[in-house]
Enzyme design. Structure first.
Site, PDB file in Angstrom:
ATOM      1  N   ARG A  71      15.143 -25.328  -4.178  1.00 12.15           N
ATOM      2  CA  ARG A  71      15.372 -26.509  -3.324  1.00 12.15           C
ATOM      3  C   ARG A  71      16.611 -26.319  -2.441  1.00 12.15           C
ATOM      4  O   ARG A  71      17.229 -25.269  -2.455  1.00 12.15           O
ATOM      5  CB  ARG A  71      15.547 -27.744  -4.203  1.00 12.15           C
ATOM      6  CG  ARG A  71      14.431 -27.990  -5.197  1.00 12.15           C
ATOM      7  CD  ARG A  71      13.298 -28.718  -4.535  1.00 12.15           C
ATOM      8  NE  ARG A  71      12.239 -29.069  -5.460  1.00 12.15           N
ATOM      9  CZ  ARG A  71      12.127 -30.245  -6.092  1.00 12.15           C
ATOM     10  NH1 ARG A  71      13.060 -31.165  -5.959  1.00 12.15           N
ATOM     11  NH2 ARG A  71      11.096 -30.504  -6.865  1.00 12.15           N
ATOM     12  N   CYS A  73      17.772 -37.803 -11.037  1.00  7.69           N
ATOM     13  CA  CYS A  73      18.141 -37.354  -9.693  1.00  7.69           C
ATOM     14  C   CYS A  73      19.620 -37.574  -9.361  1.00  7.69           C
ATOM     15  O   CYS A  73      20.202 -36.800  -8.619  1.00  7.69           O
ATOM     16  CB  CYS A  73      17.283 -38.053  -8.648  1.00  7.69           C
ATOM     17  SG  CYS A  73      15.566 -37.589  -8.798  1.00  7.69           S
ATOM     18  N   LYS A 128      17.175 -25.227  -8.743  1.00 13.89           N
ATOM     19  CA  LYS A 128      18.260 -25.803  -7.936  1.00 13.89           C
ATOM     20  C   LYS A 128      19.512 -24.937  -7.991  1.00 13.89           C
ATOM     21  O   LYS A 128      19.884 -24.470  -9.072  1.00 13.89           O
ATOM     22  CB  LYS A 128      18.603 -27.207  -8.449  1.00 13.89           C
ATOM     23  CG  LYS A 128      17.484 -28.195  -8.261  1.00 13.89           C
ATOM     24  CD  LYS A 128      17.874 -29.564  -8.765  1.00 13.89           C
ATOM     25  CE  LYS A 128      16.799 -30.590  -8.421  1.00 13.89           C
ATOM     26  NZ  LYS A 128      17.133 -31.908  -8.948  1.00 13.89           N
ATOM     27  N   LYS A 177      10.774 -26.839 -10.421  1.00 18.51           N
ATOM     28  CA  LYS A 177      11.787 -26.727  -9.361  1.00 18.51           C
ATOM     29  C   LYS A 177      12.971 -25.858  -9.791  1.00 18.51           C
ATOM     30  O   LYS A 177      13.189 -25.640 -10.996  1.00 18.51           O
ATOM     31  CB  LYS A 177      12.275 -28.122  -8.985  1.00 18.51           C
ATOM     32  CG  LYS A 177      12.891 -28.895 -10.114  1.00 18.51           C
ATOM     33  CD  LYS A 177      13.212 -30.296  -9.621  1.00 18.51           C
ATOM     34  CE  LYS A 177      13.450 -31.246 -10.768  1.00 18.51           C
ATOM     35  NZ  LYS A 177      13.481 -32.632 -10.363  1.00 18.51           N
ATOM     36  N   CYS A 237      20.265 -43.275  -7.847  1.00 17.59           N
ATOM     37  CA  CYS A 237      19.126 -42.670  -7.155  1.00 17.59           C
ATOM     38  C   CYS A 237      18.352 -43.763  -6.422  1.00 17.59           C
ATOM     39  O   CYS A 237      18.669 -44.932  -6.545  1.00 17.59           O
ATOM     40  CB  CYS A 237      18.223 -41.974  -8.156  1.00 17.59           C
ATOM     41  SG  CYS A 237      17.288 -43.146  -9.145  1.00 17.59           S
ATOM     42  N   CYS A 287      10.211 -44.828  -5.055  1.00 14.82           N
ATOM     43  CA  CYS A 287       9.979 -43.713  -5.952  1.00 14.82           C
ATOM     44  C   CYS A 287       8.880 -44.057  -6.958  1.00 14.82           C
ATOM     45  O   CYS A 287       8.984 -45.037  -7.691  1.00 14.82           O
ATOM     46  CB  CYS A 287      11.261 -43.345  -6.689  1.00 14.82           C
ATOM     47  SG  CYS A 287      10.919 -42.048  -7.877  1.00 14.82           S
ATOM     48  N   ARG A 308      11.975 -35.125   3.063  1.00 15.58           N
ATOM     49  CA  ARG A 308      13.317 -34.635   2.741  1.00 15.58           C
ATOM     50  C   ARG A 308      13.589 -33.400   3.605  1.00 15.58           C
ATOM     51  O   ARG A 308      12.750 -32.511   3.713  1.00 15.58           O
ATOM     52  CB  ARG A 308      13.370 -34.275   1.266  1.00 15.58           C
ATOM     53  CG  ARG A 308      14.746 -34.149   0.732  1.00 15.58           C
ATOM     54  CD  ARG A 308      14.698 -33.804  -0.747  1.00 15.58           C
ATOM     55  NE  ARG A 308      14.347 -34.923  -1.597  1.00 15.58           N
ATOM     56  CZ  ARG A 308      13.830 -34.780  -2.824  1.00 15.58           C
ATOM     57  NH1 ARG A 308      13.608 -33.577  -3.307  1.00 15.58           N
ATOM     58  NH2 ARG A 308      13.543 -35.822  -3.555  1.00 15.58           N
ATOM     59  N   CYS A 345      14.778 -43.670 -13.702  1.00 15.54           N
ATOM     60  CA  CYS A 345      13.960 -43.046 -14.739  1.00 15.54           C
ATOM     61  C   CYS A 345      14.728 -41.855 -15.293  1.00 15.54           C
ATOM     62  O   CYS A 345      15.756 -41.473 -14.738  1.00 15.54           O
ATOM     63  CB  CYS A 345      12.600 -42.631 -14.159  1.00 15.54           C
ATOM     64  SG  CYS A 345      12.606 -41.011 -13.372  1.00 15.54           S
TER      65      CYS A 345
HETATM   66  S1  SF4 Z   1      15.735 -40.463 -11.074  1.00 11.38           S
HETATM   67 FE1  SF4 Z   1      13.631 -41.109 -11.346  1.00 11.38          FE
HETATM   68  S2  SF4 Z   1      13.582 -43.094 -10.351  1.00 11.38           S
HETATM   69 FE2  SF4 Z   1      15.391 -42.106  -9.604  1.00 11.38          FE
HETATM   70  S3  SF4 Z   1      14.710 -41.126  -7.715  1.00 11.38           S
HETATM   71 FE3  SF4 Z   1      14.608 -39.602  -9.359  1.00 11.38          FE
HETATM   72  S4  SF4 Z   1      12.498 -39.708 -10.033  1.00 11.38           S
HETATM   73 FE4  SF4 Z   1      12.873 -41.577  -8.864  1.00 11.38          FE
END
Ligand code: SF4
Ligand SMILES: Cc1cc2nc3c(=O)[nH]c(=O)nc-3n(C[C@H](O)[C@H](O)[C@H](O)COP(=O)(O)O)c2cc1C
Length: 1429
Positions: A990, A1325, A1057, A1055, A1276, A1282, A921, A1321
């Protein structure tokens, strides 16, 4: 039903079954029975299915056994390929079971070539004849056709028991029945021998079945005047004076010698009724046989024989027969008719159906070549040319014809040019055409001009006339033949050979649709990728292997190169799908598996390059690129490639060194443990299975505690033990968590499989095993009552099954539940003492402290300011991974270790380590970059990554699939263009994000400068980054020292942000950040400063109520100059007060709620030395991007484009990557990435506007006609890269939107923005918790559904349903969206409305997020949802 009875016998009698599939989407009518028997029967023939149009004959021959059953619904298509091989097939033990609708014409084509031909009319007959046919074929080793009718509505057959079938087939033939008489001609003798075989087999079958089987059945008086023979569906048995009926069952060998017996001398007239329509010749088959048998009597004029057509009817009555007899015809070729003859199906219904997925490639051809494209076997030709038009033979003939006539045209034009009498303009046009004849556009235009010129001329010479007749040859064309299982006959067979041997300049596109995961069960001859090797070995042929779902650009490249190649070109294209319903996602996954495992390598072989002294072979598959290239360089590529074929890449990339290393490590470990263990301590084996690490942690702690009690302990994963090894153990403790929906974790799945298999067998495996199980799960993970059985399922199953297999449970099953007050510890505390008791160590006093588990905090502190052993790890080529603790440290350097989860199981099965790669990244505050930086990113993706890159929700670039070897070069390339990756991830501040506002140019510059300054101010000071990645070269000349004044050696607890928003646009979701700056602009348009918000954050853990999302709280106002210091101090208070013992509770949001907002603010102000000014008024009204063109205050232009989920790649019709590369080459302004994952081409000058607009249009980048829903969506990355993903996100959301969009459109909401977000998940993100509708992944295909977020990110949403699948989502949203369309008030947003309508309660505060979740009123959780089916 005949079909089931025949399919059963076909299956149970044969060693190989070949089923010919009908035209998709129809299913084979035999398949249901075959599938059933595969499961239920103890007989297991090999089964093959040949696709519609595939070469079934070749499959039969290749797989010939002692008895092969072939099954098909008779059609010209299914039987033509059999006919081509009929000579060979007729001498093999094969039964061809052919289901007929009405017309026997197709099956009768086989009659003269196959020794035996049986016809069945009823289900019983079909059953009995199927057995007879099998016996006959097996004993005689010859082919038997068994035709039967599809639509028999009569009673079903009495079936022979399975166990009697094989013995019957294998029994010795009974005594032969000699039916020969007198002296016979050779033909007659042959016929008679066949008859004898038939009679013997019939007798054997009759004995078995106790039912008569006759070649024909005669009914009527002994002295009839008319005999009617019937070959067709209806068995006619009527009592009519003077008329006898002969229903024929055996059409070959035809029992001619018995005919005279059923046609006594009294007969004066014979009528042969055959159910044959559209017969190709004058004489129908049975008519001819009967004519021959009764020849003598017809020649004396005593007897007339008529041919008649048997129509379709349920039943024929006496009146019908009398009507037939009343028909008179003098000519024997004019056929009489009984009943109604169905109309022939119109040719258009025979048009080949091209499955929608396959259009992916033909669209590319159309797109690339447009008018120039000529598909020689296009289905469109069927209407004018007939069925044959799709065959490769036809297509090749057509291409040859076209090439010949073009050659003739060129010759004629050259002759014309030599003719001194032609006009100057015609001469000029003709010579220009000769020069431009290979240019698709010019050749067409000049050709037209020549033809127009000739048409205008009053006199025309012979040469000129010839030119007009050859005018089709003027345009230069790209000629293609397309071969696929469904479209055309199997090109992989002889057609391909002819094409290659022809040497013609023709391109052949062959589609292989066989999914990777079905590769082993399918006929190996369907594997088209072997065709490539064949073609390469042939010599002067261009060969490419491509896969559109893996690399679109490689497909384009291969097709263009194939077209340019002078000679035959073969492009093998992979498109794996089972049916038309296969989703694009599944095709993508299958493609990935195939390409990544090396089963379908991507390559191009261009022999013309060899002549230029260049390497003819280019391998394009990313994962194996370098290794294989080196390999090919070293070796003779062709022979190696052919020798190692499918496993090739897998073997090359697997690190064999790894296995050796592992083995050595294990040995050393074993020796060490045996040294440590006291000799007399009872041995204890602890086996665990864990996905997320919780169960592993527990097992490790248990192991330490056991050692402390003097036990000799071995700790291992469940999958590392087989049942056999386990049966040698005495005391075993199991710790397993629960994954998916009640599934075992990944590293326990194989163990569970063998455990289940052993239970199914029912034999006890364990004689001395004593066990105890601790299960870990979450009773609320799947909260619906009907899903309760998923709770701790693997542990409970394990406990029960071990006992079933003979194990002795020594202490009760322990159940750890995340929902308990102390999480799984609550249950564990009860369970563990029971184990010590059994092992008699419960009274042992443990004096030494247990070793503390290693946490991230330890790793950070011991890392030497983020160095760890990363440098050493990069040098270790025996593995694609880094050391576990280093993977925590690389995050601070902007690097995440991942592995391709799509192929995890596959790799495990191959015994190789996961396919490790890294995500990189970039740190790019404010998301602004220059064209030269963009170009570098584009190149990095190609050279070091997966070929695509992503615009992230933090306004930066992210690369996936970078393998270890490429890490350092990639980071160096990023630094070369003055960007870096330091602190892009990890427990630090970040990437700072800021609004992309297109029109307020000055303001944007100010907030952008502010974001950059804040980012620089908070950057870690370590020199480790420069040392490891840049060989100590410093980025942009900044001097850095090895201490961390801001962070200290522990860095932050988690983290951090920061976002900067400019009202009224909240495109950065400022409240979702730990620290937010809301720009306050004065009336003069000048930036006055920022309102400050603190404590926003998204991440949650499913089911863990200590975790929740939170929105930032407003604490005051600061000036631009104060801003970066405010940021610093907010961060420092978190550094010193954040929770470092529980990472799940470590974010600033929890610290604030624990300390209280006012206290936190006071701490910040204390460090600042002054109080923040009161917050100032502001208004937000949206968080979606302003798509389209905008002009800034400075007169520069900006175009905001829609990049779905930020993925920069080339796709058919949307060539984002190529297009943006071309723009970057000429663009003088900059690019702005948005936090919604879109992109703005910004600062375009007036003079460049047309150029940029032209490029945007050319590459389809200006397309904004998407629905409001799609434009407001984001997802995401999730699978496959991931490591935390539990469900699909980026690959799935667009597909889900396709469906929800329809609902919106139906309700007139096409253009209404509804903010919908999805993550794989609960980490959040894509900031799902502020969306109006959100889906958060729980398990594959399963999501938590949330509603009620604020349109511009001002309010959190809330869980509406704990788990939903796609049908449920659609069933919920369909009525909801409809109601919204009808009931919303003016300007009312969807999120607000769902609250007003009572679907969900508003979330007022993060801490109260769980309150009233699951809907309210009638909509609350637990009320059943009716699911659309
Ligand atoms: S929300 Fe969860 S699944 Fe999606 S990129 Fe972030 S860590 Fe990975
Ligand atoms: C994707 C996923 C699916 C889960 N499914 C279940 C389930 O079906 N039943 C259950 O009891 N617990 C389920 N859980 C809860 C976990 O088993 C529990 O949190 C456990 O402590 C995780 O242990 P691990 O980190 O060792 O994998 C699930 C957790 C996750 C992340």
């Amino acid at each position: 039903m005949s079909i089931a009875a025949v399919a059963r016998i076909a299956y149970l009698t044969a060693d190989a079954v070949v089923d010919s599939l009908p035209l998709p989407p129809k299913q084979s009518p035999f398949a249901e029975t075959y599938t059933y028997l595969q499961k239920e029967s103890s007989h297991h023939p090999r089964t093959f299915s040949t696709p519609f149009g595939g070469d079934a004959g070749a499959t039969i021959i290749r797989n010939a056994t002692s008895l092969t059953s072939f099954s098909a619904v008779a059609s010209a298509q299914s039987l033509t390929r059999i006919l081509l091989h009929i000579g060979e097939i007729s001498n093999l033990p094969v039964v061809l079971h052919l289901a007929v609708q009405h017309n026997l014409a197709d099956v009768l084509l086989l009659r003269s070539s196959v020794p035996f031909f049986l016809l069945s009319r009823t289900a019983q007959e079909a059953h009995d004849h199927a057995l007879l046919a099998a016996r006959l074929a097996r004993v005689e080793k010859k082919a038997v056709v068994h035709a039967f009718y599809l639509d028999d509505s009569g009673p079903s057959a009495r079936e022979l028991q399975e166990e009697r079938i094989q013995p019957f087939l294998l029994q010795e033939p009974g005594s032969s029945v000699d039916s020969r008489n007198g002296h016979l001609t050779e033909q007659a003798l042959q016929n008679s021998l066949l008859h004898q075989s038939y009679a013997t087999a019939t007798l054997d079958t009759e004995t078995l079945l106790q039912r008569p089987l006759q070649p024909f059945q005669s009914h009527g008086p002994s002295d009839p005047h008319t005999s009617i023979f019937v070959l067709g569906h209806n068995k006619i048995v009527l009592d009519l004076d003077g008329i006898s009926f002969v229903n024929v069952n055996l059409a070959n060998p035809f029992p001619s010698d018995q005919i005279s017996m059923v046609v006594p001398p009294s007969v004066k007239r014979v009528i042969v009724l055959e159910q044959v329509y559209g017969w190709h010749s004058k004489w129908t088959p049975l008519y001819l046989d009967i004519l021959t048998a009764l020849q003598e009597r017809t020649s004396t004029g005593d007897l007339t024989i008529h041919s008649a057509v048997l129509g379709v009817s349920d039943r024929f009555e006496a009146a019908d027969i009398l009507k037939l007899l009343g028909q008179r015809s003098e000519s024997p070729t004019v056929r009489l008719q009984l009943g109604v003859v169905p109309e022939e199906s119109s040719p258009s219904t025979w048009l080949p159906h091209i499955p929608k997925h396959e259009a992916a490639y033909t669209k590319i051809l159309a797109h690339l070549f447009q008018d120039q494209l000529d598909i020689a076997n296009s289905p469109e030709l069927v209407e004018s040319q007939g069925q044959i038009a799709t065959t490769p033979e036809f297509a090749l003939g057509r291409v040859r014809g076209q090439i010949d006539s073009r050659t003739e045209l060129i010759k004629t034009i050259q002759e014309l040019l030599l003719d001194g009498n032609i006009s100057d303009d015609l001469h000029a046009l003709s010579s220009k055409w000769i020069l431009a004849k290979d240019d698709p556009v010019k050749s067409r235009a000049l050709g037209k001009a020549i033809v127009d010129r000739l048409a205008a001329s009053s006199t025309c010479s012979h040469t000129e006339k010839q030119i007009v007749s050859l005018q089709d040859g003027f345009p230069s064309r790209s000629r293609w033949i397309v071969g696929s299982d469904t479209w055309s006959y199997d090109l992989g067979a002889s057609g391909l050979h002819h094409a290659i041997a022809s040497g013609l300049d023709v391109n052949i596109l062959i589609l292989d649709t066989l999914p990777y995961s079905s590769r082993n069960s399918a006929d190996p001859h369907r594997r088209k990728h072997d065709v490539g090797l064949y073609a390469m070995n042939h010599g002067d042929v261009f060969v490419a292997s491509v896969a559109v779902f893996s690399s679109y650009s490689q497909v384009l490249q291969a097709i263009v190169e194939a077209d340019k190649f002078k000679g035959p070109s073969i492009v093998l294209a992979y498109l794996p799908y089972q049916s038309e319903n296969t989703s694009a996602l599944d095709i993508l996954k299958e493609t990935k598996l195939a390409v990544d495992s090396g089963y379908w390598p991507l390559y191009r072989w261009d022999p013309s390059k060899e002549k230029e002294g260049k390497e003819p072979f280019s391998l394009d598959s990313d994962a194996v690129k370098n290794d294989l290239k080196q390999f090919l360089d070293r070796q003779n590529h062709l022979s190696q490639l052919s020798r190692s074929k499918p496993q090739m890449a897998a073997e090359l990339v697997s690190s064999l060194g790894e296995t050796v290393k592992e083995a050595r490590k294990k040995k050393a470990q074993d020796a060490y443990s045996s040294l440590l263990n006291t000799l007399d301590a009872p041995p204890l084996l602890i086996l665990y299975a864990s996905d997320g690490g919780a169960a592993e942690k527990k097992a490790k702690r248990l192991s330490n505690r056991a050692k402390a009690r003097g036990l000799s302990v071995t700790l291992a994963t469940l999958d590392s033990y087989s049942l056999e090894t386990l049966s040698q153990e005495e005391y075993v403790v199991f710790v397993t968590s629960t994954a998916g929906q009640g599934e075992p974790p990944q590293n326990g799945r194989n163990f569970f499989k063998s455990l289940n298999a052993a239970v199914a067998k029912g034999e006890p495996v364990f004689s001395k095993l004593r066990f105890s199980v601790f299960a870990m799960g979450d009773s609320h993970y799947w909260p619906r009552p009907e899903d309760a059985h998923y709770y701790n399922k693997p542990g409970r199953d394990l406990d029960a099954r071990l006992e079933k297999l003979g194990g002795e449970r020594v202490s009760p099953l322990g159940l750890g539940d995340d929902q308990d007050a102390d999480g799984s510890e609550t249950g564990y505390k009860v369970w563990e003492p029971a184990v010590w008791k059994v092992l008699k160590v419960d009274s042992v006093e443990v004096t030494e402290a247990e070793p503390e588990p290693i946490t991230n905090e330890h790793i950070k502190a011991a890392s030497g300011f983020l160095r760890g052993t990363i440098s050493e790890g990069l040098q270790d080529f025996s593995t694609g991974a880094l050391a576990t603790s280093d993977t925590q440290l690389t995050k601070f350097h902007g690097i995440y270790q991942q592995d391709d989860r799509d192929i995890r199981e596959e790799r495990e099965a191959q015994g190789v380590e996961p396919a490790y790669s890294f995500m990189i990244r970039v740190r790019m505050p404010g998301g602004v970059c220059k064209p030269f930086q963009w170009l570098q990113m584009d190149q990095i993706a190609d050279e070091h990554g997966s070929g695509t890159f992503k615009i992230t929700t933090r306004q930066t670039f992210q690369f996936h699939g970078v393998i270890k070897k490429h890490l350092k070069p990639a980071i160096q390339d990023i630094n070369r263009v003055l960007l870096d990756t330091l602190a892009a991830c990890g427990d630090v501040n970040r990437n700072v994000i800021c609004s992309a506002i297109p029109s307020l140019s000055k303001l944007h510059q100010q907030v952008y400068d502010f974001s950059k300054a804040a980012s620089e101010h908070l950057i870690p000071s370590t020199t480790a980054y420069h040392e490891i990645w840049l060989d100590k070269k410093l980025v942009a000349g900044e001097a850095l020292k090895d201490f961390e004044p801001l962070y200290g050696e522990f860095y932050l607890p988690r983290k951090f942000k920061i976002a900067v928003a400019v009202p009224p646009t909240n495109d950065v979701d400022v409240f979702a950040n730990d620290l937010g700056f809301i720009a306050i602009v004065g009336e003069d348009g000048e930036l006055q400063g920022f309102n400050v918000t603190i404590g926003g954050g998204m991440g949650v853990t499913h089911g863990n109520k200590k975790t929740y999302p939170r929105l930032g709280s407003l604490i005051g106002f600061c000036t631009p100059e104060q801003g970066k210091f405010v940021a610093e101090k907010v961060m420092l208070v978190q550094r010193d007060n954040g929770n470092r013992t529980d990472r799940k509770n470590a974010r600033l949001k929890y610290t604030i709620d624990r300390m209280g907002l006012d206290n936190y603010k006071a701490e910040v102000e204390k460090l600042l030395g002054y109080s923040l000014a009161p917050a100032r008024p502001y208004t937000f009204n949206r968080n979606v991007d302003d798509f389209g063109w905008h002009t800034g205050q400075d007169g520069k232009h900006h175009f905001m484009m829609f990049v779905e989920n930020g993925r920069v790649q080339d796709e058919p019709g949307k060539e984002f990557k190529s297009g943006l590369r071309e723009i970057a080459k000429v663009h003088k302004g900059s690019f702005r990435l948005t936090a919604n994952q879109h992109l703005m081409v910004s600062d375009v000058l007036d003079g460049d506007l047309d150029l940029i607009k032209g490029l945007l249009k050319k590459y389809g980048l200006d397309e904004l006609g998407f629905s409001g829903l799609r434009l407001s969506s984001s997802a995401c990355v999730a699978f496959p890269t991931c490591g935390l993903a539990m469900a699909e996100s980026e690959r799935y959301l667009p597909l889900l939107i396709d469906k929800i969009e329809k609902i919106c459109e139906e309700n007139g909401l096409r253009n209404d923005a509804i903010v919908m977000r999805m993550t794989g998940c609960p980490n959040g993100c894509a900031r799902p918790y502020v969306a109006e509708i959100a889906f958060v992944g729980k398990a594959p295909g399963n999501y938590a559904m949330l509603l009620g977020g604020g349109y511009y990110g001002q309010r959190l949403n809330k869980i509406y349903r704990e788990s939903v699948t796609e049908p449920e989502i659609l069933a919920i949203l369909s009525p909801m969206i409809k109601r919204y369309a009808l009931e919303r008030e003016n300007g009312e947003r969807f999120g607000d409305w769902t609250i007003r309508a009572g679907y969900i309660a508003p979330t007022t505060e993060g801490r109260l997020w769980y309150e009233n979740s699951g809907g309210q009123g009638v909509h609350r959780e637990g009320v059943p949802i009716s699911v659309a089916t």
